[in-house]
Motif scaffolding. Structure first.
Motif, PDB file in Angstrom:
ATOM      1  N   ALA A 163      34.451   9.419 -35.204  1.00  0.00           N
ATOM      2  CA  ALA A 163      34.547   8.759 -36.511  1.00  0.00           C
ATOM      3  C   ALA A 163      33.414   7.750 -36.718  1.00  0.00           C
ATOM      4  CB  ALA A 163      35.894   8.054 -36.637  1.00  0.00           C
ATOM      5  N   ALA A 164      33.014   7.086 -35.647  1.00  0.00           N
ATOM      6  CA  ALA A 164      32.036   5.994 -35.771  1.00  0.00           C
ATOM      7  C   ALA A 164      30.593   6.422 -35.557  1.00  0.00           C
ATOM      8  CB  ALA A 164      32.388   4.892 -34.779  1.00  0.00           C
ATOM      9  N   ASP A 165      30.373   7.402 -34.704  1.00  0.00           N
ATOM     10  CA  ASP A 165      29.025   7.784 -34.276  1.00  0.00           C
ATOM     11  C   ASP A 165      28.340   8.656 -35.321  1.00  0.00           C
ATOM     12  OD1 ASP A 165      26.736   8.258 -32.793  1.00  0.00           O
ATOM     13  OD2 ASP A 165      27.676   9.803 -31.551  1.00  0.00           O
ATOM     14  N   LYS A 166      27.813   8.019 -36.347  1.00  0.00           N
ATOM     15  CA  LYS A 166      27.229   8.746 -37.477  1.00  0.00           C
ATOM     16  C   LYS A 166      25.904   9.427 -37.132  1.00  0.00           C
ATOM     17  CE  LYS A 166      30.484   7.413 -40.284  1.00  0.00           C
ATOM     18  NZ  LYS A 166      31.697   8.178 -40.270  1.00  0.00           N
ATOM     19  N   ASP A 167      25.131   8.879 -36.170  1.00  0.00           N
ATOM     20  CA  ASP A 167      23.838   9.491 -35.845  1.00  0.00           C
ATOM     21  C   ASP A 167      23.916  10.466 -34.666  1.00  0.00           C
ATOM     22  OD1 ASP A 167      23.990   7.780 -33.670  1.00  0.00           O
ATOM     23  OD2 ASP A 167      22.272   6.546 -34.263  1.00  0.00           O
ATOM     24  N   GLY A 168      25.127  10.631 -34.098  1.00  0.00           N
ATOM     25  CA  GLY A 168      25.334  11.640 -33.065  1.00  0.00           C
ATOM     26  C   GLY A 168      24.705  11.354 -31.717  1.00  0.00           C
ATOM     27  N   ASP A 169      24.428  10.070 -31.422  1.00  0.00           N
ATOM     28  CA  ASP A 169      23.801   9.750 -30.131  1.00  0.00           C
ATOM     29  C   ASP A 169      24.814   9.488 -29.013  1.00  0.00           C
ATOM     30  OD1 ASP A 169      24.720   7.242 -30.887  1.00  0.00           O
ATOM     31  OD2 ASP A 169      22.767   6.247 -30.786  1.00  0.00           O
ATOM     32  N   GLY A 170      26.106   9.634 -29.325  1.00  0.00           N
ATOM     33  CA  GLY A 170      27.129   9.494 -28.288  1.00  0.00           C
ATOM     34  C   GLY A 170      27.556   8.066 -28.025  1.00  0.00           C
ATOM     35  N   LYS A 171      27.125   7.142 -28.874  1.00  0.00           N
ATOM     36  CA  LYS A 171      27.509   5.738 -28.725  1.00  0.00           C
ATOM     37  C   LYS A 171      27.534   5.094 -30.110  1.00  0.00           C
ATOM     38  CE  LYS A 171      22.739   4.918 -27.406  1.00  0.00           C
ATOM     39  NZ  LYS A 171      21.815   4.646 -26.360  1.00  0.00           N
ATOM     40  N   ILE A 172      28.157   3.918 -30.186  1.00  0.00           N
ATOM     41  CA  ILE A 172      28.329   3.240 -31.475  1.00  0.00           C
ATOM     42  C   ILE A 172      27.449   1.999 -31.523  1.00  0.00           C
ATOM     43  CG2 ILE A 172      29.994   2.107 -33.001  1.00  0.00           C
ATOM     44  CD1 ILE A 172      32.194   3.748 -31.516  1.00  0.00           C
ATOM     45  N   GLY A 173      26.526   1.990 -32.473  1.00  0.00           N
ATOM     46  CA  GLY A 173      25.683   0.822 -32.699  1.00  0.00           C
ATOM     47  C   GLY A 173      26.400  -0.169 -33.607  1.00  0.00           C
ATOM     48  N   VAL A 174      25.842  -1.359 -33.724  1.00  0.00           N
ATOM     49  CA  VAL A 174      26.494  -2.411 -34.518  1.00  0.00           C
ATOM     50  C   VAL A 174      26.648  -1.997 -35.985  1.00  0.00           C
ATOM     51  CG1 VAL A 174      24.377  -3.759 -34.966  1.00  0.00           C
ATOM     52  CG2 VAL A 174      26.612  -4.902 -34.938  1.00  0.00           C
ATOM     53  N   ASP A 175      25.652  -1.322 -36.544  1.00  0.00           N
ATOM     54  CA  ASP A 175      25.738  -0.898 -37.947  1.00  0.00           C
ATOM     55  C   ASP A 175      26.802   0.184 -38.138  1.00  0.00           C
ATOM     56  OD1 ASP A 175      23.753  -2.704 -38.654  1.00  0.00           O
ATOM     57  OD2 ASP A 175      22.138  -1.239 -38.451  1.00  0.00           O
ATOM     58  N   GLU A 176      26.908   1.090 -37.157  1.00  0.00           N
ATOM     59  CA  GLU A 176      27.942   2.128 -37.218  1.00  0.00           C
ATOM     60  C   GLU A 176      29.331   1.492 -37.121  1.00  0.00           C
ATOM     61  OE1 GLU A 176      25.893   6.044 -35.218  1.00  0.00           O
ATOM     62  OE2 GLU A 176      26.383   4.395 -33.876  1.00  0.00           O
ATOM     63  N   PHE A 177      29.451   0.490 -36.241  1.00  0.00           N
ATOM     64  CA  PHE A 177      30.730  -0.197 -36.069  1.00  0.00           C
ATOM     65  C   PHE A 177      31.121  -0.917 -37.365  1.00  0.00           C
ATOM     66  CE2 PHE A 177      33.309  -3.925 -34.779  1.00  0.00           C
ATOM     67  CZ  PHE A 177      34.350  -3.269 -34.163  1.00  0.00           C
ATOM     68  N   ALA A 178      30.168  -1.618 -37.965  1.00  0.00           N
ATOM     69  CA  ALA A 178      30.427  -2.347 -39.211  1.00  0.00           C
ATOM     70  C   ALA A 178      30.847  -1.385 -40.328  1.00  0.00           C
ATOM     71  CB  ALA A 178      29.187  -3.142 -39.625  1.00  0.00           C
ATOM     72  N   ALA A 179      30.180  -0.236 -40.412  1.00  0.00           N
ATOM     73  CA  ALA A 179      30.521   0.767 -41.430  1.00  0.00           C
ATOM     74  C   ALA A 179      31.929   1.315 -41.192  1.00  0.00           C
ATOM     75  CB  ALA A 179      29.493   1.901 -41.412  1.00  0.00           C
ATOM     76  N   LEU A 180      32.279   1.537 -39.940  1.00  0.00           N
ATOM     77  CA  LEU A 180      33.599   2.062 -39.598  1.00  0.00           C
ATOM     78  C   LEU A 180      34.705   1.062 -39.980  1.00  0.00           C
ATOM     79  CD1 LEU A 180      35.018   4.464 -38.047  1.00  0.00           C
ATOM     80  CD2 LEU A 180      35.098   2.909 -36.106  1.00  0.00           C
TER      81      LEU A 180
END
Length: 109
Positions: free
Chosen positions: A89-106
């Motif tokens: 749900a969080a990993d929008k760029d598909g790199d297998g981890k959640i960055g701060v921007d992905e976390f904020a968007a989630l």
């Protein structure tokens, strides 16, 4: 920094109790129940920093499994199924981890 400086301990307890059963975790409802959805972008980043246990700048799958413990020591571990669903749900760029921007968007979803 402890979560209690950012979020209400009562709200955290209620949310952890609501998702105490295995495979019941729903990140959208959880973020809403703990009041994170209503917090400023700065507070959301502070929460991300607490959850990023190894200070890599990302929340990796390994850290995600223990995400509820980041909110309270007695939080349960997420099941593999929950961890993978949360990451997906969080990993929008598909790199297998959640960055701060992905976390904020989630959180704001």
């Amino acid at each position: 920094m402890a979560m209690s400086g950012i979020l209400s301990a009562d709200d955290i307890k209620k949310a952890l109790d609501a998702f105490a059963a295995a495979d019941s975790f729903d990140h959208k409802k959880f973020f809403e129940m703990i009041g994170l959805k209503a917090k400023s972008a700065e507070d959301v980043k502070k929460v991300f920093t607490v959850l990023d246990a190894d200070n890599s700048g990302y929340i990796e799958e390994e850290e995600l499994k223990f995400v509820l413990k980041g909110f309270a020591k007695n939080g349960r571990d997420l099941s593999d199924k929950e961890t993978k669903a949360f990451l997906k749900a969080a990993d929008k760029d598909g790199d297998g981890k959640i960055g701060v921007d992905e976390f904020a968007a989630l959180v704001k979803e």
